[in-house]
Scaffold this active site. Structure first.
Site, PDB file in Angstrom:
ATOM      1  N   TYR A   1      21.028  -9.687  -2.519  1.00 42.47           N
ATOM      2  CA  TYR A   1      21.797  -9.781  -4.024  1.00 42.47           C
ATOM      3  C   TYR A   1      20.540 -10.756  -4.675  1.00 42.47           C
ATOM      4  O   TYR A   1      20.611  -9.763  -5.703  1.00 42.47           O
ATOM      5  CB  TYR A   1      22.673 -11.271  -3.681  1.00 42.47           C
ATOM      6  CG  TYR A   1      24.052 -10.751  -2.863  1.00 42.47           C
ATOM      7  CD1 TYR A   1      25.198  -9.596  -3.979  1.00 42.47           C
ATOM      8  CD2 TYR A   1      24.118 -10.594  -1.673  1.00 42.47           C
ATOM      9  CE1 TYR A   1      26.524  -9.484  -2.683  1.00 42.47           C
ATOM     10  CE2 TYR A   1      24.748 -10.420  -0.934  1.00 42.47           C
ATOM     11  CZ  TYR A   1      26.365  -9.532  -1.441  1.00 42.47           C
ATOM     12  OH  TYR A   1      26.986 -10.191  -0.931  1.00 42.47           O
TER      13      TYR A   1
ATOM     14  N   GLU B   1      32.350  -5.079  -8.644  1.00 42.05           N
ATOM     15  CA  GLU B   1      32.919  -4.726  -7.389  1.00 42.05           C
ATOM     16  C   GLU B   1      33.386  -3.096  -8.308  1.00 42.05           C
ATOM     17  O   GLU B   1      33.120  -1.996  -7.864  1.00 42.05           O
ATOM     18  CB  GLU B   1      34.459  -5.245  -7.567  1.00 42.05           C
ATOM     19  CG  GLU B   1      34.487  -6.231  -6.381  1.00 42.05           C
ATOM     20  CD  GLU B   1      33.572  -6.326  -4.843  1.00 42.05           C
ATOM     21  OE1 GLU B   1      33.186  -5.578  -4.497  1.00 42.05           O
ATOM     22  OE2 GLU B   1      32.814  -7.374  -5.155  1.00 42.05           O
TER      23      GLU B   1
END
Length: 359
Positions: free
Chosen positions: A91, A5
């Site tokens: 990803y 994050e």
């Protein structure tokens, strides 16, 4: 998760993919930066590849579950919902594209390119074509990058070629996984004696990932006897670590271990992270022992999950759609009747007020 994050401050926030077809530019970059951060945290560059090996296994699992159209880095979304294409592909396939570029030009040069890329596109949006053009122009006259196969990486479905990962840190974990596979295949074999009580979570996860990968490669789950031996040796069914518990539950469900079901149900109804609950619901639903339990558990808890997770699990368990629709219709009917009742009450109140006013 924290490193991931934090990395989104650059890839995703500072520079954002222009459309959902180019989502890999958000998440592929973020995984790449996340692994760079964690290698610094552990003060060991080998951790970068160590973590990437687990990501490679996750990518293979996603490829097996997704239609070809959604295994491309630039997927064919058409008029479909982008949520339907959600998987590890942007990803991990995105990460591996960037890793391949880094290997081609070298770490130092790619590090400088990374800073130039974020500076060039800061506070803006990016497409795969813009990224490719910027990469090629940046290295023009510096490094020959003409051999890179952009067409295959961006537009072709399926797994890319596996990189030559540095397996220094993962070797012991993979050796232990192979020992359990050998026990599983040889009747009367000896249970591996490796003590993993002092292993880090990353090592335990790598061991379980390697074991999962090996069972998938041979297209045969572990036997009940092997799962029972693992329970006795490691007690992973009682782990408080979600990454460990999730992986062990997946192995146990595949083996047909009915004794793991209460643990699975408790796990998927006390936390709602899609990366854990969706594969476990899917595994239960595919098993003979857990199909009905999976549907009933989901229908009783679906409002607990994020709407996207709830939608994806419902899609995976198509048999639950009828029950879901029936329950939804009943709720809507109840809500409609309540609304009608409310209108009647309000109308009566207004009528009474008007009559009193006339008096």
């Amino acid at each position: 998760v924290v490193a991931h994050e934090a990395a989104h401050s650059w890839s995703g926030n500072l520079v954002t993919n222009e459309t959902w077809e180019h989502f890999w530019l958000n998440e592929g970059w973020t995984v790449f930066l996340q692994r760079k951060i964690m290698a610094k945290v552990y003060n060991d560059d080998k951790f970068f590849d160590f973590d990437a090996i687990g990501g490679w296994i996750d990518l293979k699992d996603s490829m097996n579950e997704m239609p070809d159209a959604y295994t491309k880095l630039i997927p064919d979304l058409g008029d479909g919902d982008p949520d339907d294409a959600f998987s590890k592909v942007p990803y991990e396939k995105g990460f591996n594209l960037l890793y391949s570029l880094e290997r081609m030009v070298g770490k130092a040069k790619f590090g400088e390119f990374t800073k130039a890329y974020f500076n060039e596109f800061k506070f803006g949006v990016i497409t795969s074509e813009k990224f490719q053009n910027f990469f090629e122009s940046y290295f023009e006259g510096v490094v020959d990058v003409s051999s890179f196969d952009w067409e295959t990486w961006l537009h072709q479905p399926g797994m890319p070629e596996e990189p030559k990962f540095d397996r220094t840190l993962s070797a012991e974990c993979e050796e232990l996984a192979q020992a359990w596979i050998s026990l599983d295949e040889i009747e009367g074999g000896k249970t591996p004696s490796t003590n993993i009580s002092d292993w880090s979570t990353a090592q335990t996860v790598t061991f379980l990932d390697a074991l999962t990968n090996m069972t998938n490669d041979r297209s045969k789950p572990l036997s009940l006897e092997t799962i029972q031996s693992m329970k006795e040796a490691y007690n992973m069914q009682q782990s408080k670590n979600s990454e460990v518990l999730h992986r062990f539950c997946m192995l146990a469900v595949a083996a047909g271990d009915s004794g793991i079901i209460p643990t699975v149900i408790r796990f998927i109804t006390t936390q709602g992270r899609m990366k854990f609950v969706r594969p476990l619901y899917r595994a239960l639903y595919k098993s003979e022992m857990g199909k009905e339990i999976a549907v009933k558990t989901f229908l009783a808890n679906r409002d607990f999950y994020h709407p996207i997770a709830s939608k994806m699990v419902a899609t995976d368990m198509s048999v639950g759609k009828t029950e879901e629709d029936g329950e939804s219709k009943s709720k809507k009917k109840g809500i409609s009747l309540m609304a009608v009742g409310a209108v009647v009450v309000v109308a009566a109140a207004v009528g009474i007020a008007l009559r009193r006013g006339k008096r």
